[in-house]
Design an enzyme around this catalytic site. Structure first.
Site, PDB file in Angstrom:
ATOM      1  CB  CYS A   1      23.207  13.295  37.441  1.00 18.55           C
ATOM      2  SG  CYS A   1      24.691  14.280  37.496  1.00 18.55           S
TER       3      CYS A   1
ATOM      4  CB  THR B   1      31.204  19.088  31.330  1.00 18.41           C
ATOM      5  OG1 THR B   1      32.047  18.683  32.416  1.00 18.41           O
ATOM      6  CG2 THR B   1      31.797  18.562  30.048  1.00 18.41           C
TER       7      THR B   1
ATOM      8  CE  LYS C   1      31.300  10.937  23.332  1.00 16.82           C
ATOM      9  NZ  LYS C   1      32.639  10.629  23.769  1.00 16.82           N
TER      10      LYS C   1
ATOM     11  CD  GLU D   1      25.702  15.553  41.539  1.00 14.58           C
ATOM     12  OE1 GLU D   1      26.818  15.086  41.767  1.00 14.58           O
ATOM     13  OE2 GLU D   1      25.037  15.294  40.510  1.00 14.58           O
TER      14      GLU D   1
ATOM     15  CB  SER E   1      28.647   9.430  38.534  1.00 12.84           C
ATOM     16  OG  SER E   1      28.791   9.836  37.206  1.00 12.84           O
TER      17      SER E   1
ATOM     18  CG  HIS F   1      22.468  12.745  33.088  1.00 10.38           C
ATOM     19  ND1 HIS F   1      22.311  13.999  33.628  1.00 10.38           N
ATOM     20  CD2 HIS F   1      23.748  12.392  33.346  1.00 10.38           C
ATOM     21  CE1 HIS F   1      23.445  14.369  34.186  1.00 10.38           C
ATOM     22  NE2 HIS F   1      24.348  13.415  34.031  1.00 10.38           N
TER      23      HIS F   1
ATOM     24  CG  ASN G   1      26.173  18.310  34.141  1.00 10.06           C
ATOM     25  OD1 ASN G   1      24.973  18.055  34.218  1.00 10.06           O
ATOM     26  ND2 ASN G   1      27.108  17.460  34.520  1.00 10.06           N
TER      27      ASN G   1
ATOM     28  CB  SER H   1      32.160   9.206  34.074  1.00  5.81           C
ATOM     29  OG  SER H   1      32.445  10.259  33.188  1.00  5.81           O
TER      30      SER H   1
HETATM   31  N1  COA Z   1      36.819  19.504  16.706  1.00  3.11           N
HETATM   32  C1  COA Z   1      35.829  18.632  16.985  1.00  3.11           C
HETATM   33  N2  COA Z   1      35.891  17.713  17.994  1.00  3.11           N
HETATM   34  C2  COA Z   1      37.003  17.708  18.757  1.00  3.11           C
HETATM   35  C3  COA Z   1      38.074  18.588  18.522  1.00  3.11           C
HETATM   36  C4  COA Z   1      37.963  19.525  17.435  1.00  3.11           C
HETATM   37  N3  COA Z   1      38.916  20.405  17.173  1.00  3.11           N
HETATM   38  N4  COA Z   1      39.022  18.333  19.444  1.00  3.11           N
HETATM   39  C5  COA Z   1      38.560  17.308  20.220  1.00  3.11           C
HETATM   40  N5  COA Z   1      37.356  16.939  19.813  1.00  3.11           N
HETATM   41  C6  COA Z   1      36.478  15.892  20.372  1.00  3.11           C
HETATM   42  C7  COA Z   1      37.200  14.612  20.734  1.00  3.11           C
HETATM   43  O1  COA Z   1      37.411  13.795  19.593  1.00  3.11           O
HETATM   44  C8  COA Z   1      36.213  14.000  21.708  1.00  3.11           C
HETATM   45  O2  COA Z   1      35.131  13.430  21.003  1.00  3.11           O
HETATM   46  P1  COA Z   1      34.668  11.921  21.325  1.00  3.11           P
HETATM   47  O3  COA Z   1      34.380  11.897  22.814  1.00  3.11           O
HETATM   48  O4  COA Z   1      33.440  11.753  20.506  1.00  3.11           O
HETATM   49  O5  COA Z   1      35.796  11.043  20.983  1.00  3.11           O
HETATM   50  C9  COA Z   1      35.644  15.221  22.436  1.00  3.11           C
HETATM   51  O6  COA Z   1      35.985  16.357  21.615  1.00  3.11           O
HETATM   52  C10 COA Z   1      36.219  15.433  23.807  1.00  3.11           C
HETATM   53  O7  COA Z   1      37.608  15.371  23.706  1.00  3.11           O
HETATM   54  P2  COA Z   1      38.491  14.656  24.816  1.00  3.11           P
HETATM   55  O8  COA Z   1      39.905  14.786  24.456  1.00  3.11           O
HETATM   56  O9  COA Z   1      37.945  13.298  25.129  1.00  3.11           O
HETATM   57  O10 COA Z   1      38.157  15.655  26.022  1.00  3.11           O
HETATM   58  P3  COA Z   1      38.732  15.721  27.472  1.00  3.11           P
HETATM   59  O11 COA Z   1      39.770  14.697  27.738  1.00  3.11           O
HETATM   60  O12 COA Z   1      39.134  17.138  27.642  1.00  3.11           O
HETATM   61  O13 COA Z   1      37.480  15.372  28.432  1.00  3.11           O
HETATM   62  C11 COA Z   1      35.345  14.807  29.303  1.00  3.11           C
HETATM   63  C12 COA Z   1      36.129  15.285  28.061  1.00  3.11           C
HETATM   64  C13 COA Z   1      33.868  14.745  28.996  1.00  3.11           C
HETATM   65  C14 COA Z   1      35.849  13.424  29.722  1.00  3.11           C
HETATM   66  C15 COA Z   1      35.597  15.830  30.445  1.00  3.11           C
HETATM   67  O14 COA Z   1      35.048  17.059  30.092  1.00  3.11           O
HETATM   68  C16 COA Z   1      35.019  15.415  31.785  1.00  3.11           C
HETATM   69  O15 COA Z   1      35.672  14.703  32.555  1.00  3.11           O
HETATM   70  N6  COA Z   1      33.781  15.883  32.120  1.00  3.11           N
HETATM   71  C17 COA Z   1      33.149  15.584  33.388  1.00  3.11           C
HETATM   72  C18 COA Z   1      32.619  14.164  33.474  1.00  3.11           C
HETATM   73  C19 COA Z   1      31.414  13.892  32.653  1.00  3.11           C
HETATM   74  O16 COA Z   1      30.748  14.803  32.220  1.00  3.11           O
HETATM   75  N7  COA Z   1      31.105  12.604  32.482  1.00  3.11           N
HETATM   76  C20 COA Z   1      29.965  12.174  31.718  1.00  3.11           C
HETATM   77  C21 COA Z   1      29.225  11.017  32.287  1.00  3.11           C
HETATM   78  S1  COA Z   1      28.254  11.442  33.688  1.00  3.11           S
END
Ligand code: COA
Length: 391
Positions: free
Chosen positions: A111, A152, A242, A79, A309, A233, A275, A201
């Site tokens: 992906c 990521t 999860k 992609e 996605s 993936h 990733n 996502s």
């Molecule tokens: N110690 C341990 N864990 C911690 C922490 C700490 N000090 N602080 C935060 N976390 C955990 C959160 O609880 C959360 O866990 P959970 O998802 O099991 O609830 C995790 O870390 C991520 O925190 P969050 O606040 O949700 O992160 P974010 O808003 O910065 O975004 C993604 C995380 C994945 C949404 C972001 O990186 C993203 O958009 N990535 C690209 C898209 C992607 O990869 N999508 C996946 C499907 S293809």
């Protein structure tokens, strides 16, 4: 006839950033990245690596003269391709010196591309049992500095040879899949960074997994007890966990422990690369096969969940062949990881901001700093110039 994975190669660029240090620079607790997201190191591609060079470097380690004669189909899943028209597969076909009587195409769906390629390859081998198909999955994941997706990112490629009587894993026939038009992640033609609704996502990834998994159980007489491991993936390593957790209650505690331990083995490489989009599921499979402390028994069934996605999801399965471990390239991969160089967050930011000219001007790149055999050496008259240093 058995059809499946005969060889698996892998490549990642030689630079990386430590996620603990990135967390400090971004003013978040390091555990958020290392536990919450589940990443330790993030591969950083220099300008001399793109999706073509990474795929060619991944294929280089697995291809021998017999393969070169037998491969009559190259399918490149990506992609983050380099051209809207010419397929990345043709460049790799040339760089590897493959037989000219071959088809070479690029396939895209986020992906999911490499999985589509593998399914197409299976059909080709069923009709042409003597041939071999080279499947490539190669991407650079870019969300942008200081974005939620930054932790990521990553870069790398996998190369798989799909053939009859495979040496590593036979792919079973049954597969369940799903398409739904959603906007969880996309990258318009004019943007070099992805747009993402991260939380959505995550939800959709799990919903797709549950749907195709339930359909798989309904349409076969199998359940979770029939699996030694499930590979996912992995946009980041917590994501697959999860999804796995949503089905673990279906089996007794000892089976749960086995699946969790195998999940850990299946995330080691991804945890240290980041990733790689379409290659990520196959990097996870490779990690399971190479990083598991005790070899898995031949005949072990492994589930594979692919998610792209936008969105397409698929669940399918493979069964390990006897002595599969003798056909892996674990030593190469240990060396690849050991020879990487750590860069600081500011060096990573500088590399991230350095992009190839997009206005048609020429550029010459210094490939001496890049230890990879196959590199991008520049752009001349709107044509990318590739070098295979081994030739
Ligand atoms: N110690 C341990 N864990 C911690 C922490 C700490 N000090 N602080 C935060 N976390 C955990 C959160 O609880 C959360 O866990 P959970 O998802 O099991 O609830 C995790 O870390 C991520 O925190 P969050 O606040 O949700 O992160 P974010 O808003 O910065 O975004 C993604 C995380 C994945 C949404 C972001 O990186 C993203 O958009 N990535 C690209 C898209 C992607 O990869 N999508 C996946 C499907 S293809």
């Amino acid at each position: 006839m058995k059809i499946g994975i005969d060889k698996i190669g892998f490549y990642t660029p030689n630079l990386y950033v430590d996620m603990n240090k990135l967390a400090v620079a971004r003013d978040v607790e390091p555990e958020k990245f290392t536990i919450g997201i589940g990443q330790e190191k993030m591969a950083v591609p220099p300008l001399t690596q793109d999706s073509v060079t990474m795929a060619a470097n991944a294929a280089l380690e697995i291809i021998d003269e017999v393969d070169k004669e037998a491969i009559d189909f190259v399918i490149f899943g990506t992609e983050t391709g380099i051209d809207h028209s010419k397929s990345a597969a043709v460049y790799v076909h040339h760089l590897l010196g493959l037989h000219p009587n071959a088809r070479s195409i690029e396939v895209k769906h986020a992906c999911y591309g490499a999985t589509a390629a593998i399914q197409m390859a299976k059909g080709h081998i069923a009709l042409n049992p003597e041939s071999k198909v080279l499947v490539l999955g190669s991407d650079i994941a870019r969300y942008g500095l200081n974005t939620a997706g930054e932790s990521t990112q990553g870069a790398g490629a996998v190369a798989l040879i799909i053939s009859a009587n495979p040496k590593i894993m036979t792919l079973e026939d049954k597969s369940t899949y799903l398409t739904s038009d959603i906007m969880d992640f996309w990258r318009p033609i004019y943007s070099d960074k992805a747009f993402v609704n991260g939380k959505f996502s995550n939800e959709q990834y799990i919903a797709f997994f549950n749907t195709v998994w339930d359909k798989f159980k309904e349409e076969t007489d199998m359940d979770l007890n029939d699996f030694e491991a499930i590979c996912y993936h992995l946009p980041y390593t917590k994501m697959g966990l999860k999804a796995l957790r949503t089905i673990l209650d279906d089996v007794p505690e000892d089976v749960q422990e086995k699946l969790k331990a195998n999940y850990q083995a299946s995330t080691q490489y991804n945890r240290n690369v980041g990733n790689i989009y379409t290659g990520s599921l196959y990097l996870s499979l490779l990690s399971l096969l190479e990083e598991k402390s005790e070899d898995l028994d031949s005949g072990s069934r492994i589930g594979l969940f692919s998610y792209g996605s936008g969105a397409v999801g698929e669940f399918f399965t493979g069964v390990l062949e006897p002595n599969y471990q003798e056909h892996l390239y674990k030593n190469h991969h240990d060396e690849l990881f050991a020879s990487r160089k750590e860069i600081s967050v500011s060096e990573y930011e500088e590399i991230f901001e350095e992009t190839l000219p997009a206005d048609g001007s020429n550029i010459e790149l210094d490939i001496n700093e890049d230890p990879a055999p196959i590199c991008l050496s520049g752009i001349t008259d709107n044509m990318r110039q590739y070098v295979n240093k081994l030739r």
